[in-house]
Structures are given as structure tokens and as C-alpha cells.
Design a protein around this motif. Structure first.
Motif, PDB file in Angstrom:
ATOM      1  N   GLY A   8      18.179  82.688  75.416  1.00 18.98           N
ATOM      2  CA  GLY A   8      17.075  82.669  76.355  1.00 18.98           C
ATOM      3  C   GLY A   8      17.210  81.615  77.435  1.00 18.98           C
ATOM      4  O   GLY A   8      16.339  81.499  78.299  1.00 18.98           O
ATOM      5  N   LEU A   9      18.283  80.835  77.399  1.00 17.70           N
ATOM      6  CA  LEU A   9      18.488  79.779  78.381  1.00 17.70           C
ATOM      7  C   LEU A   9      19.500  80.195  79.440  1.00 17.70           C
ATOM      8  O   LEU A   9      20.407  80.988  79.175  1.00 17.70           O
ATOM      9  CB  LEU A   9      18.998  78.510  77.692  1.00 17.70           C
ATOM     10  N   ASP A  10      19.329  79.637  80.627  1.00 15.69           N
ATOM     11  CA  ASP A  10      20.314  79.790  81.686  1.00 15.69           C
ATOM     12  C   ASP A  10      21.282  78.627  81.570  1.00 15.69           C
ATOM     13  O   ASP A  10      20.940  77.475  81.870  1.00 15.69           O
ATOM     14  CB  ASP A  10      19.609  79.777  83.045  1.00 15.69           C
ATOM     15  N   LEU A  11      22.511  78.919  81.104  1.00 18.08           N
ATOM     16  CA  LEU A  11      23.463  77.841  80.864  1.00 18.08           C
ATOM     17  C   LEU A  11      23.964  77.209  82.160  1.00 18.08           C
ATOM     18  O   LEU A  11      24.636  76.170  82.128  1.00 18.08           O
ATOM     19  CB  LEU A  11      24.625  78.360  80.026  1.00 18.08           C
ATOM     20  N   ASN A  12      23.619  77.805  83.303  1.00 16.44           N
ATOM     21  CA  ASN A  12      23.909  77.134  84.573  1.00 16.44           C
ATOM     22  C   ASN A  12      23.116  75.846  84.719  1.00 16.44           C
ATOM     23  O   ASN A  12      23.462  74.987  85.533  1.00 16.44           O
ATOM     24  CB  ASN A  12      23.594  78.063  85.750  1.00 16.44           C
ATOM     25  N   ALA A  16      23.961  72.106  86.580  1.00 21.30           N
ATOM     26  CA  ALA A  16      23.046  71.415  87.498  1.00 21.30           C
ATOM     27  C   ALA A  16      22.720  70.025  86.984  1.00 21.30           C
ATOM     28  O   ALA A  16      22.715  69.038  87.750  1.00 21.30           O
ATOM     29  CB  ALA A  16      21.769  72.242  87.659  1.00 21.30           C
ATOM     30  N   LEU A  17      22.440  69.895  85.682  1.00 15.91           N
ATOM     31  CA  LEU A  17      22.115  68.584  85.122  1.00 15.91           C
ATOM     32  C   LEU A  17      23.305  67.641  85.233  1.00 15.91           C
ATOM     33  O   LEU A  17      23.153  66.453  85.530  1.00 15.91           O
ATOM     34  CB  LEU A  17      21.685  68.743  83.656  1.00 15.91           C
ATOM     35  N   ARG A  42      13.882  73.275  92.262  1.00 19.01           N
ATOM     36  CA  ARG A  42      13.314  74.206  91.269  1.00 19.01           C
ATOM     37  C   ARG A  42      14.107  74.153  89.963  1.00 19.01           C
ATOM     38  O   ARG A  42      13.535  74.231  88.869  1.00 19.01           O
ATOM     39  CB  ARG A  42      13.308  75.628  91.838  1.00 19.01           C
ATOM     40  N   THR A  43      15.440  74.000  90.079  1.00 18.41           N
ATOM     41  CA  THR A  43      16.264  73.887  88.876  1.00 18.41           C
ATOM     42  C   THR A  43      15.914  72.634  88.096  1.00 18.41           C
ATOM     43  O   THR A  43      15.841  72.662  86.854  1.00 18.41           O
ATOM     44  CB  THR A  43      17.759  73.871  89.258  1.00 18.41           C
ATOM     45  N   ASP A  49      11.146  71.272  82.079  1.00 16.55           N
ATOM     46  CA  ASP A  49      10.392  72.110  81.142  1.00 16.55           C
ATOM     47  C   ASP A  49      11.199  72.378  79.874  1.00 16.55           C
ATOM     48  O   ASP A  49      10.655  72.311  78.761  1.00 16.55           O
ATOM     49  CB  ASP A  49      10.025  73.443  81.801  1.00 16.55           C
ATOM     50  N   ALA A  50      12.492  72.671  80.053  1.00 23.43           N
ATOM     51  CA  ALA A  50      13.324  73.018  78.898  1.00 23.43           C
ATOM     52  C   ALA A  50      13.534  71.838  77.967  1.00 23.43           C
ATOM     53  O   ALA A  50      13.578  72.001  76.734  1.00 23.43           O
ATOM     54  CB  ALA A  50      14.674  73.558  79.375  1.00 23.43           C
ATOM     55  N   LEU A  51      13.654  70.638  78.539  1.00 20.87           N
ATOM     56  CA  LEU A  51      13.951  69.462  77.731  1.00 20.87           C
ATOM     57  C   LEU A  51      12.719  68.597  77.456  1.00 20.87           C
ATOM     58  O   LEU A  51      12.811  67.589  76.750  1.00 20.87           O
ATOM     59  CB  LEU A  51      15.031  68.617  78.430  1.00 20.87           C
TER      60      LEU A  51
END
Length: 313
Positions: A8-12, A16-17, A42-43, A49-51
Motif C-alpha cells: 500500500g506504500l509508494d516506494l518512491n 524522496a526522503l 506534497r511528497t 503522514d506515513a511515518l
């Protein structure tokens, strides 16, 4: 973390990180990845949000990583490098440096005919490669499936009338024709038969070769259709054995031309008075090996060696 969660994650986001940590600037990270500054902003929001962490806080015009971002930095770098390694092309195949073994499945006659040429051709370019020859059998397809057999040379018996393949299904293997096997009638120099009509062919004593030594084949069916029958005076299990018997007797045999041409025995050949279609001789391998550089190198040179051995006779 489960695989389902990763799906469910965008590994891109990892890339970016990684760039955000390296540049500590949304603008510079965006430039490095070839995206716009708003897109990178936005990324960053999605990463937060994800972390569940702000990851970066502003200090003047610079972004300062949070302790969580600093802790993640080496993991992120390692993950990006690992992902990049997955998509890097393989190193060019170097036959001179190649080591290990390669297993070829071939019949007794084709080993005798072609193994010396195959070994010489491969060792000319890959002197460290060890070759393992093994006989063909009904288990060869399963051995290929298990990775125990790398490449095989065998006949496409479906080309012959009423000849079964022994229940072996070759459809899952890649099949590359390397030459056509044609048949000739052979006799000894002491009893030469250079031309044979159908009746003379049927009248002479024969030796036949087959896995079950039954002494009957499609040639007998053809003769029967012409109200003829032949005497099978001997039945053996290999073409080499049949050639040996012919060379020392008045027997005749119908044998593959490639076997006769590469045989050390002196034999007289004649065209058969029975119509026998050519049989394609196939290189066979499992599809998983088709794009492998090592396998491609070996099978190309095996084909060259076989064709060269046939052309030299």
C-alpha cells in the motif's frame, strides 16, 4: 511490517526522503529528482503522514531533520542502494573468468559424435568451465525442470510416422533446431549395397536399433503396405552397435546419416527405398535460462560445434 502493508506504500517515497535528508531543502531535492517544488512539498506531506513524524522543521531558510529523520537516514540510504542494485544490469559475461559446471544431456551416439568438438569449442573461449555429459532419458524433462540438466540434444520423433515420443512431453522446453537427421541404408565394404530397390531391401537381412530391441518399426509398416516383409536378423539398442554389426557382416541397417558420418567405421551408404522424413535434432532447455548470458554463450557454441563436426565429415 508485513508485505501487504508495503504493497500500500509508494516506494518512491524512499527516494524522496533520501534526497530530502541529503539536501535539507525541498527545492534542491525536487531539482535532484526532476520534479517541481510543489510536488516535492506534497511528497514531504505524505512522508510525514506515513511515518507519523514531521521529519523536518524549518530553521530560517533551511530544513532541520528531526531525531526520527536522522535515525532513519542510514536505513533509507541502504534501502535506496539495495533497490538500485536490483535494477542494475548484470556485469558483462566473461567466459575466460567463468567457473563451475554445465550439464548436457545427449544420447550415446551424439556424445560420441559431438562431445570432442563441443569440449574443444567451449574450452577455446571458457577454459575454466567444467562440462558434465549425461544420457537422455524419460526423466530428462524433469531434470531440466529441477535445474539438474542445463541443455539437451534430442530428436523430434513426432516427425516420423507412427513413432511415439515415449510419453515425454517437450512442450514446456524451448526447442531450437540445430540440424536435420536424415537416414541412409548402410552395408559393409565387403558386401556393398550402393543402390537398393524396395524388393531387394526387403529380401536382405537387417539389423535394427531401438530402445526395446523389438525389431519392428514404421519401415515394417511401409513394407507391409506393399505386401513385403523384411527379416530382422538382429536387434540392438544403439545405432553404434548396429553399425558395428553391419561393418563385420552381410547385414544392412537403416541408420541416421549424422551417426554414419561421424562413425569411425567404414560403411557403404545408399539412399533408402522407403520414404523417411528428416527428423529435426533439437537443442532443448528450460525457458528460465533463455535470457541468461552464461547459458546463451554455451548453447550458441554447442550449436556451432555440432554443425562444424557435421560439416567436417
Amino acid at each position: 511490517m508485513s508485505v501487504m502493508y508495503l504493497a500500500g506504500l509508494d516506494l518512491n517515497l524512499l527516494l524522496a526522503l533520501d534526497r530530502l535528508i541529503a539536501h535539507r531543502s525541498v527545492t534542491e531535492a525536487a531539482r535532484a529528482l526532476g520534479v517541481t517544488q510543489p510536488a516535492m512539498s506534497r511528497t514531504l506531506g505524505r512522508l510525514r503522514d506515513a511515518l507519523d513524524d514531521p521529519l523536518f522543521v524549518r530553521e530560517g531558510r533551511a530544513l532541520v531533520p528531526t531525531p526520527r529523520a536522522l535515525a532513519l537516514a542510514p536505513k533509507v540510504t541502504a534501502a535506496v542502494r539495495a533497490a538500485a542494485a536490483v535494477f542494475e544490469p548484470d556485469a558483462p559475461f566473461d567466459p575466460v573468468a567463468e567457473r563451475g559446471s554445465f550439464t548436457l544431456g545427449m544420447g550415446e551416439e551424439t556424445q560420441r559424435a559431438f562431445a570432442p568438438a563441443i569440449v574443444a569449442r567451449l574450452w577455446a573461449d571458457a577454459p575454466g568451465l567444467d562440462l558434465r555429459f549425461r544420457p537422455l532419458s524419460v526423466r530428462s524433462v524433469e531434470e531440466s525442470r529441477r535445474g539438474e540438466l542445463d541443455l539437451a540434444l534430442g530428436p523430434d520423433l513426432s516427425a516420423l510416422p507412427r513413432v511415439a515420443s515415449g510419453g515425454v512431453d517437450l512442450s514446456e522446453l524451448v526447442q531450437r533446431p540445430v540440424y536435420e537427421r536424415r537416414f541412409v541404408v548402410v552395408s559393409s565394404p565387403a558386401h556393398p549395397r550402393r543402390r537398393l530397390g524396395l524388393k531387394t531391401f526387403a529380401r536382405l537381412p537387417h539389423v535394427v536399433a531401438g530402445p526395446d530391441s523389438s525389431g519392428r518399426g514404421f519401415i515394417d509398416d511401409y513394407l507391409e503396405g506393399h505386401d513385403l516383409a523384411r527379416r530382422v536378423a538382429a536387434a540392438v539398442t544403439t545405432f553404434d552397435a548396429a553399425a558395428a554389426l553391419v561393418a563385420e557382416s552381410a547385414l544392412i541397417a537403416t541408420l541416421p546419416d549424422d551417426v554414419v558420418r561421424t562413425s569411425p567405421r567404414r560403411l557403404v551408404t545408399a539412399p533408402p527405398p522407403v520414404p523417411i522424413p528428416p527428423v529435426p535434432m533439437l537443442l532443448l532447455w528450460h525457458p528460465r535460462d533463455t535470457t541468461d548470458a552464461r547459458h546463451r554463450f554455451v548453447r550458441e557454441r554447442v550449436a556451432e560445434a555440432i554443425q562444424s563436426a557435421l560439416g567436417a565429415r
